[in-house]
Design an enzyme around this catalytic site. Structure first.
Site, mmCIF file in Angstrom:
data_model
loop_
_atom_site.group_PDB
_atom_site.id
_atom_site.type_symbol
_atom_site.label_atom_id
_atom_site.label_comp_id
_atom_site.label_asym_id
_atom_site.label_seq_id
_atom_site.Cartn_x
_atom_site.Cartn_y
_atom_site.Cartn_z
ATOM 1 N N THR A 126 0.936 -1.360 0.117
ATOM 2 C CA THR A 126 -0.526 0.035 -0.039
ATOM 3 C C THR A 126 0.855 1.429 -0.207
ATOM 4 O OG1 THR A 126 -1.969 -1.142 0.916
ATOM 5 C CG2 THR A 126 -2.086 1.146 1.275
ATOM 6 N N LYS A 149 -1.303 -0.887 -4.199
ATOM 7 C CA LYS A 149 -2.221 -0.618 -3.988
ATOM 8 C C LYS A 149 -1.753 1.005 -3.688
ATOM 9 C CE LYS A 149 -6.486 -1.025 -1.072
ATOM 10 N NZ LYS A 149 -7.204 -1.413 0.262
ATOM 11 N N LYS A 151 -3.226 4.927 -1.906
ATOM 12 C CA LYS A 151 -4.880 5.437 -1.802
ATOM 13 C C LYS A 151 -5.144 6.406 -2.082
ATOM 14 C CE LYS A 151 -5.606 2.355 2.061
ATOM 15 N NZ LYS A 151 -6.932 1.868 2.332
ATOM 16 N N ASP A 176 -7.587 2.599 -3.815
ATOM 17 C CA ASP A 176 -8.801 2.476 -2.938
ATOM 18 C C ASP A 176 -8.795 3.813 -2.557
ATOM 19 O OD1 ASP A 176 -10.403 2.101 -0.916
ATOM 20 O OD2 ASP A 176 -9.204 1.229 1.194
ATOM 21 N N GLU A 202 -11.701 0.537 -5.199
ATOM 22 C CA GLU A 202 -12.289 0.141 -4.456
ATOM 23 C C GLU A 202 -12.610 1.241 -3.234
ATOM 24 O OE1 GLU A 202 -10.865 -1.529 0.002
ATOM 25 O OE2 GLU A 202 -8.540 -1.779 -1.816
ATOM 26 N N ASP A 225 -15.802 -2.176 -0.147
ATOM 27 C CA ASP A 225 -15.352 -1.637 1.126
ATOM 28 C C ASP A 225 -16.228 -1.547 1.969
ATOM 29 O OD1 ASP A 225 -13.644 -1.997 2.806
ATOM 30 O OD2 ASP A 225 -12.330 -0.810 2.292
ATOM 31 N N LYS A 247 -13.481 -8.371 5.302
ATOM 32 C CA LYS A 247 -12.121 -7.951 5.666
ATOM 33 C C LYS A 247 -12.680 -8.419 7.295
ATOM 34 C CE LYS A 247 -10.511 -3.424 4.749
ATOM 35 N NZ LYS A 247 -10.199 -1.955 4.281
ATOM 36 N N ASP A 297 -4.512 -8.073 0.011
ATOM 37 C CA ASP A 297 -4.529 -6.743 0.602
ATOM 38 C C ASP A 297 -4.074 -6.761 1.945
ATOM 39 O OD1 ASP A 297 -3.204 -4.144 0.930
ATOM 40 O OD2 ASP A 297 -5.747 -3.201 1.009
ATOM 41 N N ASP A 299 -0.680 -6.757 3.607
ATOM 42 C CA ASP A 299 0.540 -5.726 4.221
ATOM 43 C C ASP A 299 0.804 -5.465 4.968
ATOM 44 O OD1 ASP A 299 -1.014 -3.704 2.880
ATOM 45 O OD2 ASP A 299 0.235 -3.067 2.473
#
Length: 328
Positions: A126, A149, A151, A176, A202, A225, A247, A297, A299
């Site tokens: 990320t 990924k 943000k 995301d 996302e 999400d 999640k 995801d 990490d």
């Protein structure tokens, strides 16, 4: 089994660098860890309070105390689910039950969940929300990671995506938005994502405004999400999204997360498995779901300056099955 003996701790793990998303920044992972024991073996679990839903360490501790004070709730995962709603507190306890049950039975949690073997998976790395040039620099520095990924935060996201793609023409990219886009932004930013060869976006829109996704052509698939918590959410999401991020902290544990996975597959949705910024103990149970995921995801431990001992095993962007001494 009879009621297990519970212990609870609050643990803090400093981050290597501040972690920034559209809703704010953090410099440490503050988590709640639990153990359950039958007197012979001990199961472990961890959760991260989710501020987006009003959770704090204090509210999680209160919820765990409620389970402790409710007769029978610590006798099984089913009794726990009848006592606590989905969320972080139930996640820690549910995962501890899985670990405890596996050790009591003398088999792995993976076997109990129906996974005969576990293989390494490629995980996202990320990149925190920042300026386009700073994110491009972070992407170049993450040269050992083939799946990145980003943000995102709304204004400026087209430039961020283009800059990272220019910096890493070789990488697979997902992003995301953390609910930061508006319906008016959606088309242009999805087109920018397509031009930069992103595989997935996302949660582009706020969870209470995602009806705008229904019936529109999308140049890049979108993933739920914040809109996705439990298995019963899936039928509603199928008309709006192409994928769902599962999640454990949202679902309330591995038990409900496995049900979400089955429901998502029935609805022909692709799967991302994610986690909060947390230690390897939080990632270990999610690793089971990662076996069936299209994107992983997990990490979080890579962002920590310190981790559990033993930690999860990462190497060149791959996450390996968790050590049995850690969980499962």
């Amino acid at each position: 089994m009879g009621a297990a003996l519970l212990t609870v701790t609050v643990d803090s793990f400093p981050l290597k660098t501040p972690f920034v998303i559209a809703r704010g920044a953090k410099t440490e992972a503050r988590v709640v860890a639990v153990t359950l024991t039958d007197g012979r073996v001990t199961g472990h679990g961890e959760c991260t309070p989710y501020a987006r839903y009003g959770e704090t360490v204090e509210t999680v501790l209160l919820a765990i105390a409620k389970a402790t004070d409710t007769p029978g709730s610590l006798e099984s995962r089913e009794a726990l689910a009848a006592t606590l709603p989905p969320g972080a507190a139930r996640n820690a306890l549910d995962c501890a039950f899985w670990d405890l049950e596996a050790k009591m039975a003398g088999v792995s949690a993976a076997m109990q969940a129906g996974y005969a073997t576990l293989g390494a998976v490629e995980t996202c790395f990320t990149l925190s929300l920042d300026t386009p040039s700073a994110m491009a620099g972070a992407a170049r520095a993450a040269e050992r990671h083939a799946l990145l990924k980003l943000k995102l935060g709304g204004d400026g996201d087209a430039a961020r995506m283009a800059a990272v793609r220019e910096a890493r023409p070789d990488a697979r990219l997902v992003a995301d938005a953390n609910e930061a886009w508006t319906p008016e932004m959606l088309g242009a930013l999805l087109d920018a994502a397509a031009a930069a060869r992103f595989e997935l976006i996302e949660q582009p829109l706020p969870a209470d405004a995602d009806e705008a996704l229904e019936g529109i052509a999308r140049s890049v698939p979108v993933c739920a999400d914040e809109s996705a918590h439990v298995a019963s959410d899936i039928p509603r999401l199928a008309a709006r999204y192409d994928a769902v991020n599962i999640k454990l902290d949202k679902a309330g544990g591995l038990t409900e997360a496995l049900a979400m996975l089955k429901a998502a597959r029935r609805a022909d949705l692709k799967i991302m498995v994610g986690s909060m910024v947390a230690s390897s103990l939080a990632v270990a149970p999610a690793f089971l779901l990662a076996q069936d995921a299209d994107w992983v995801d997990l990490d979080g431990p890579l962002l920590l300056a310190e981790d559990r001992d033993p930690p999860a095993v990462f190497d060149n962007g791959l996450l390996y099955p968790p050590p049995a001494q850690l969980w499962g």
